[in-house]
Design a protein around this motif. Structure first.
Motif, mmCIF file in Angstrom:
data_model
loop_
_atom_site.group_PDB
_atom_site.id
_atom_site.type_symbol
_atom_site.label_atom_id
_atom_site.label_comp_id
_atom_site.label_asym_id
_atom_site.label_seq_id
_atom_site.Cartn_x
_atom_site.Cartn_y
_atom_site.Cartn_z
ATOM 1 N N LYS A 1 0.801 -1.217 0.000
ATOM 2 C CA LYS A 1 0.000 0.000 0.000
ATOM 3 C C LYS A 1 0.837 1.271 0.000
ATOM 4 O O LYS A 1 0.289 2.380 -0.020
ATOM 5 C CB LYS A 1 -0.936 0.008 1.211
ATOM 6 C CG LYS A 1 -2.002 -1.092 1.166
ATOM 7 C CD LYS A 1 -2.959 -0.948 2.341
ATOM 8 C CE LYS A 1 -4.074 -1.981 2.243
ATOM 9 N NZ LYS A 1 -5.057 -1.825 3.365
ATOM 10 N N LEU A 2 2.147 1.137 0.046
ATOM 11 C CA LEU A 2 3.039 2.296 0.042
ATOM 12 C C LEU A 2 3.490 2.597 -1.377
ATOM 13 O O LEU A 2 4.182 1.781 -2.008
ATOM 14 C CB LEU A 2 4.253 2.041 0.934
ATOM 15 C CG LEU A 2 5.302 3.170 0.957
ATOM 16 C CD1 LEU A 2 4.719 4.433 1.597
ATOM 17 C CD2 LEU A 2 6.565 2.723 1.673
ATOM 18 N N TYR B 1 1.056 6.456 1.761
ATOM 19 C CA TYR B 1 0.485 5.168 2.153
ATOM 20 C C TYR B 1 -1.017 5.215 1.930
ATOM 21 O O TYR B 1 -1.713 6.085 2.458
ATOM 22 C CB TYR B 1 0.795 4.875 3.622
ATOM 23 C CG TYR B 1 0.482 3.447 4.016
ATOM 24 C CD1 TYR B 1 1.419 2.441 3.809
ATOM 25 C CD2 TYR B 1 -0.739 3.115 4.581
ATOM 26 C CE1 TYR B 1 1.140 1.128 4.160
ATOM 27 C CE2 TYR B 1 -1.035 1.806 4.931
ATOM 28 C CZ TYR B 1 -0.094 0.819 4.722
ATOM 29 O OH TYR B 1 -0.372 -0.486 5.069
ATOM 30 N N ASN C 1 -5.096 8.771 2.335
ATOM 31 C CA ASN C 1 -3.648 8.655 2.178
ATOM 32 C C ASN C 1 -2.933 9.623 3.107
ATOM 33 O O ASN C 1 -3.389 10.753 3.305
ATOM 34 C CB ASN C 1 -3.206 8.985 0.743
ATOM 35 C CG ASN C 1 -3.732 7.998 -0.278
ATOM 36 O OD1 ASN C 1 -4.366 7.013 0.067
ATOM 37 N ND2 ASN C 1 -3.499 8.282 -1.541
#
Length: 413
Positions: free
Chosen positions: A187-188, A237, A262
């Motif tokens: 997710k980064l 993220y 995010n």
């Protein structure tokens, strides 16, 4: 067969581009093979302004200026294509801020000319294509989401100007020439780049004053070996829905089509980017360092198509000792935020009122600049056809506050 594929692509585009999808699902896409792995896509847009400002100073001849002006804020064409899932080429060109002051009699003046915004190639890596490297004139910037924002779907009338923190100082209209890497680890998401600094920048003619403030023209005064490279990166993220990183342009508002939250952080570094002179007039470099943290939230709320979009950013900008360039850039810090709300409706036409606020701390003046905006977007076909009306008020240090009302009409295909 190729003619059939071309016609099918044109029909597909004609049926889909008007949906207003903010994730770039629109545009004229033409497949050049049957499975669509080889294609090209064209996106075109224009933004036109009518602007009222009753606080303008007298012109160079001492005459009063017009209070209402018209501007072609942007007229752009973006073309990108793939010959395979491994390779991508992006070309983006257009004109900005075409008005009575920048037009020329026969369209040959500098202000009338289209120029290249992006021209880069990209190579996807691995079997999953989650990581890529590339090079050219690109928009894979660092610092913040705003420094990477799209101009197709900004929440407010326009991007917060200081959000494009290096535009015209280290790059050409927020685009440097260099190499980049981008991708995701789970997710980064990340984007990093190494670039050549602009030599002929906005501040190239400034001369450092002995013992005075820094000037941002290190490459011109100190040479490319000392001040020729810049380094940048941005990392965010994605807690909820994953955003696309196919193109570098960050979406301003999804109108509730996604549920996004995010948190990001980024930087920009230009060793010896600025120059100071000591009391004897000897020059030395000062490092330019900018970093920011930000958060972005966009999600449906309630029902009937309502949604909320919110963004907040803190940015620390060190352009060198007491640096100031007009009322646009300065060494100091920035706190910025905006929030918008799509009013519930089952109709295709949607209304999104919003507010924005910025506070800039200016080292050289030991004072602040504050900026407040209130406006609304009227979406006729999503982002593909919208009207925006905004009032903005800027108070810069001890100067009188300046209020501006702007009406924008935008269409993109």
């Amino acid at each position: 067969m190729k003619k059939i594929i071309l016609v099918a692509g044109l029909l597909y585009s004609a049926l889909t581009f008007a949906q207003g999808a903010p994730d770039y699902a629109g545009g004229l896409k033409v497949n050049i093979n049957e499975d669509g792995s080889k294609y090209f896509r064209i996106i075109s847009w224009a933004q036109v302004w009518a602007q009222y400002n009753g606080d303008k100073p007298l012109d160079a001849n001492g005459n009063e200026q017009s209070e209402i002006d018209f501007t072609v804020r942007r007229a752009r064409v973006l073309l990108y294509s793939q010959i395979s899932p491994k390779f991508l080429i992006v070309t983006h060109f257009g004109v900005n801020n075409l008005n009575a002051g920048s037009m020329s009699p026969t369209g040959t003046g500098d202000g009338s000319q289209m120029f290249i915004h992006d021209a880069y190639v990209q190579y996807n890596l691995g079997t999953t294509n989650k990581h890529a490297i590339g090079g050219g004139l690109h928009y894979w910037n660092g610092i913040s989401r705003m420094n990477n924002s799209s101009t197709l779907n900004i929440l407010t009338l326009d991007n917060f100007r200081q959000g494009w923190a290096t535009l015209g100082l280290a790059d050409q209209f927020a685009r440097p020439v260099g190499v980049f890497a981008k991708g995701a680890f789970g997710k980064l998401q990340y984007r990093v780049s190494i670039n050549d600094a602009l030599t002929n920048n906005l501040a190239v003619s400034n001369v450092p004053v002995n013992g005075g403030a820094a000037t941002y023209n290190g490459r011109d005064l100190l040479g490319g070996k000392k001040a020729g490279k810049t380094f940048s990166g941005y990392f965010d993220y994605n807690f909820l829905d994953q955003e696309s990183q196919f193109l570098p342009y960050k979406v301003g508002t999804y109108l509730g089509d996604k549920k996004v939250f995010n948190i990001g952080a980024g930087f920009f570094s230009h060793p010896n980017g600025s120059v100071v002179a000591d009391v004897n007039g000897d020059l030395s470099g000062e490092n330019v360092s900018i970093f920011a943290v930000d958060a972005f939230y966009d999600a449906p709320i309630g029902g009937k198509g309502s949604s909320i979009t919110a963004y907040a950013m803190y940015q620390n900008s060190d352009y060198g000792k007491d640096f100031r360039f007009g009322t646009t850039y300065e060494t100091g810090s920035i706190l910025y935020g905006h929030v918008g709300y799509v009013i519930p409706t089952e109709k295709e036409t949607k209304l999104q009122p919003y507010v924005s606020f910025a506070n800039r701390q200016i080292d050289a003046l030991d004072d602040n600049a504050t900026q407040f905006g209130i406006g609304a977007n009227l979406f006729l076909k999503g982002h593909h056809s919208k009207l925006t009306l905004e009032y903005q008020n800027l108070k810069y240090a001890t100067a009188d506050a300046v209020g501006t009302v702007t009406l924008q009409a935008m269409i993109y295909l």
